[in-house]
Design a protein around this motif. Structure first.
Motif, short mmCIF file in Angstrom:
data_model
loop_
_atom_site.label_atom_id
_atom_site.label_comp_id
_atom_site.label_asym_id
_atom_site.label_seq_id
_atom_site.Cartn_x
_atom_site.Cartn_y
_atom_site.Cartn_z
N THR A 1 65.66 28.28 27.40
CA THR A 1 66.99 28.72 27.85
C THR A 1 68.10 27.79 27.36
O THR A 1 69.23 28.21 27.23
CB THR A 1 67.05 28.80 29.38
N THR A 2 67.77 26.53 27.12
CA THR A 2 68.77 25.59 26.61
C THR A 2 68.36 25.13 25.21
O THR A 2 67.27 24.60 25.01
CB THR A 2 68.88 24.36 27.53
N ILE A 3 69.24 25.39 24.28
CA ILE A 3 68.95 25.05 22.89
C ILE A 3 69.81 23.85 22.47
O ILE A 3 71.03 23.85 22.67
CB ILE A 3 69.22 26.25 21.95
N GLY A 4 69.14 22.86 21.94
CA GLY A 4 69.85 21.71 21.38
C GLY A 4 70.13 21.95 19.91
O GLY A 4 69.20 22.02 19.10
N VAL A 5 71.39 22.11 19.57
CA VAL A 5 71.76 22.34 18.18
C VAL A 5 71.96 20.99 17.50
O VAL A 5 72.91 20.25 17.81
CB VAL A 5 73.04 23.19 18.07
N SER B 1 80.95 26.31 15.21
CA SER B 1 81.71 27.04 16.22
C SER B 1 81.14 28.45 16.40
O SER B 1 80.92 28.91 17.53
CB SER B 1 83.18 27.10 15.78
N LYS B 2 80.89 29.14 15.29
CA LYS B 2 80.35 30.50 15.37
C LYS B 2 78.92 30.49 15.91
O LYS B 2 78.52 31.36 16.70
CB LYS B 2 80.38 31.14 13.98
N LEU B 3 78.14 29.49 15.49
CA LEU B 3 76.76 29.40 15.94
C LEU B 3 76.70 29.21 17.46
O LEU B 3 75.94 29.87 18.17
CB LEU B 3 76.07 28.23 15.24
N THR B 4 77.51 28.30 17.95
CA THR B 4 77.53 28.03 19.40
C THR B 4 77.94 29.27 20.18
O THR B 4 77.29 29.63 21.18
CB THR B 4 78.49 26.87 19.69
N ALA B 5 79.01 29.91 19.74
CA ALA B 5 79.48 31.12 20.43
C ALA B 5 78.41 32.22 20.38
O ALA B 5 78.18 32.92 21.38
CB ALA B 5 80.77 31.61 19.79
N GLY B 6 77.74 32.35 19.24
CA GLY B 6 76.72 33.39 19.10
C GLY B 6 75.52 33.14 20.00
O GLY B 6 74.98 34.08 20.60
N LEU B 7 75.10 31.89 20.10
CA LEU B 7 73.95 31.56 20.96
C LEU B 7 74.31 31.79 22.43
O LEU B 7 73.50 32.31 23.21
CB LEU B 7 73.52 30.11 20.74
N GLU B 8 75.52 31.40 22.80
CA GLU B 8 75.94 31.62 24.19
C GLU B 8 76.04 33.11 24.50
O GLU B 8 75.70 33.55 25.60
CB GLU B 8 77.27 30.91 24.44
N GLU C 1 74.12 35.26 23.38
CA GLU C 1 72.74 35.71 23.57
C GLU C 1 72.16 35.20 24.89
O GLU C 1 70.98 35.43 25.18
CB GLU C 1 71.86 35.26 22.40
N GLY C 2 72.94 34.44 25.64
CA GLY C 2 72.49 33.99 26.94
C GLY C 2 71.89 32.60 26.98
O GLY C 2 71.35 32.18 28.01
N TYR C 3 71.99 31.87 25.89
CA TYR C 3 71.47 30.50 25.87
C TYR C 3 72.54 29.51 26.31
O TYR C 3 73.74 29.72 26.08
CB TYR C 3 71.03 30.11 24.45
N ARG C 4 72.09 28.42 26.92
CA ARG C 4 72.96 27.26 27.07
C ARG C 4 72.80 26.42 25.79
O ARG C 4 71.69 26.32 25.25
CB ARG C 4 72.58 26.44 28.30
N CYS D 1 71.69 33.54 14.89
CA CYS D 1 71.67 33.97 16.29
C CYS D 1 70.86 35.25 16.46
O CYS D 1 70.13 35.42 17.45
CB CYS D 1 73.10 34.17 16.80
N THR D 2 70.99 36.15 15.49
CA THR D 2 70.22 37.41 15.55
C THR D 2 68.72 37.12 15.52
O THR D 2 67.93 37.79 16.18
CB THR D 2 70.61 38.32 14.37
N LEU D 3 68.33 36.10 14.76
CA LEU D 3 66.92 35.74 14.70
C LEU D 3 66.40 35.22 16.04
O LEU D 3 65.18 35.19 16.26
CB LEU D 3 66.69 34.67 13.62
N LEU D 4 67.31 34.79 16.90
CA LEU D 4 66.90 34.22 18.19
C LEU D 4 67.16 35.17 19.35
O LEU D 4 67.11 34.75 20.51
CB LEU D 4 67.62 32.88 18.42
N LYS D 5 67.44 36.44 19.06
CA LYS D 5 67.68 37.41 20.13
C LYS D 5 66.46 37.59 21.01
O LYS D 5 65.34 37.56 20.52
CB LYS D 5 68.07 38.77 19.54
#
Lengths: 222, 237
Positions: free
Chosen positions: B36-40, B97-104, B106-109, B233-237
């Motif tokens: 649920t929490t992804i460290g980028v 910026s886009k990666l963070t917004a996309g992951l969030e 998808e419901g990830y922290r 982000c799509t790969l992590l849906k």
């Protein structure tokens, strides 16, 4: 020095495809309707193509002008290609690719069934990504114990939609000549030059097309 | 020879990337609900963009031609980098910026994990990064980004290009949950990689047009970065 010339095998492969393509019958046009087709209530699992757990063993199913079809619970018709999965006690990967043929490409989604034909799960259309310079749609999925059939079915919602994309490519031309020497011999010389092109590739999502599948163990990544 | 080496690195990787045959590993979110929490991890980016003319006359004239090409490429890279710097454009920031917004979305922290890395490599040891309570590390590096023209002439304009590799590593046992390659506007792409066609809105007939329209060039590059980030982000849906 690192060569900036594309790998010869890629170029040779392109040439071979071109030569073979010149001899083969042209691919059928995109099939955009299944009206009038008498489709079964569910996929025919008896005819499912077996997959082996080997990444080099590719199974191709050609969905031609009269592909097998079934009726979904919502009444929509789908063409499909069915694959029987290897019986494995542990998780493994299945790769599904829908290839462009002529101007058409099967617009796929995936249905996974258990050994007695009960639907276990669906992999939606938007899980597919373009691969291989946009000539194919690809999805990978992890198969779990108890999952026995994978059905690649046309996605009714996207049939008829078009996709247009820019493709860049590099080509090499080699010219060879011979000339006579003063001593009566001949000298063979060649000169290669490289040039780039850009083309527009337009494909229609259709009920027909070429579907391939492979199964393989989950690789250990260093 | 250093300039020549630098010049051919991206071009060669652009042309020969298809030779790689590393497996793609798909992510299956349903089977790892505890993620649920992804460290980028700080994404790896080259020092600057590359401006690649994939085919040139010089390529037909051996080492001398290659040296001339390298000098011309270096000149283009420098001018384009200056144009982007004058706009305070950061490719890494736009991507992140886009990666963070996309992951969030998808419901990830999301937690940002500062890290240094070797160029064009995944981070070897995540334990070396500042520790935060994350379930998995998302590790991404680009092998090159910028603009590419397939050849000389109006029919082969410059378009944005970006190549990246991504993987998701479970924090608990370092298992690879996902790995893939993404190529925005590839040339001679091979197998085992996701390809994204370039946005037709951004094309520049020649380098002078490209560097003479820095705002539009920046927008095109930003589009490539954002679309590639969204694909991760799509790969992590």
């Amino acid at each position: 020095m690192t060569s900036i010339i594309p790998a010869p095998s890629l170029l040779a492969g392109s040439a071979l495809v071109g030569l073979l393509g010149a001899c083969a019958a042209p691919p059928p046009p995109p099939l955009l309707s299944l009206d009038g087709r008498d489709c079964a209530a569910q996929p025919d699992f008896v005819a499912a193509r077996p997959l082996r757990l080997d990444p080099d063993k590719v199974e191709n199913i050609n969905l031609d002008a009269a592909p097998a079809c079934f009726v979904a619970p919502d009444g929509s018709k789908s063409s499909y290609a069915a694959f029987a999965l290897p019986d494995q006690p542990t998780e493994f990967l299945v790769s599904i690719t829908s290839w462009q043929r002529g101007r058409g490409m099967l617009s796929p989604h995936i249905l996974v069934y258990d050994p007695i034909g009960r639907l276990v799960r669906e992999i939606p259309r938007d899980s597919f990504q373009f691969h291989n310079q946009n000539m194919s749609l690809y999805a990978g999925l992890r198969i779990h114990p108890g999952e026995h059939y994978v059905v690649v079915a046309s996605d009714p919602k996207t049939i008829g939609q078009q996709n247009s994309e820019i493709l860049d490519a590099i080509h090499t031309n080699t010219s060879t000549g011979t000339s006579a020497t003063a001593h009566g011999g001949t000298v063979v010389s060649s000169f290669s030059y490289h040039y780039g092109t850009e083309t527009q590739n337009v494909v229609s999502y259709s009920y027909n097309g070429l579907v391939s599948a492979t199964a393989q163990p989950i690789a250990k990544v260093p | 020879m250093r300039i020549l080496g630098a010049a051919v690195v991206l071009t060669a990787s652009l042309l020969l990337a298809g030779c790689a045959r590393n497996p793609e590993i798909p992510f299956e979110r349903a089977s790892v609900p505890q993620i649920t929490t992804i460290g980028v991890v700080t994404p790896g980016f080259p020092d600057g963009p590359d401006i690649v003319l994939a085919t040139t006359v010089g390529q037909s004239f051996g080492l001398i031609g290659a040296l001339v090409d390298a000098g011309m490429k270096s000149n283009r890279d420098t001018k384009f980098l200056a144009a982007m710097q004058s706009r305070n454009f950061s490719a890494r920031d736009a991507f992140l910026s886009k990666l963070t917004a996309g992951l969030e979305a998808e419901g990830y922290r999301v937690a940002l994990i500062p890290a240094t890395r070797e160029a064009r490599k995944f981070v070897e040891n995540y334990a070396g990064a500042p520790q935060q309570p994350v379930d998995a590390y998302l590790d991404i590096f680009t092998t090159g980004y910028g603009y590419l023209a397939a050849g000389i002439g109006d029919s082969t304009p410059y378009r944005p290009v970006l190549y990246l590799e991504a993987r998701l590593v479970r924090a608990a046992d370092k298992a690879i949950l996902m790995t893939d390659r993404i190529r925005y506007n590839p040339i001679q792409a091979g197998s085992n990689m996701i390809t994204i066609a370039p946005d037709p809105a951004y094309e520049f007939t020649d380098f002078d047009t490209l560097v003479g329209n820095p705002d539009r060039a920046m927008d095109g590059l930003r589009g490539a970065l954002e679309q590639s980030a969204q694909t991760v982000c799509t790969l992590l849906k």
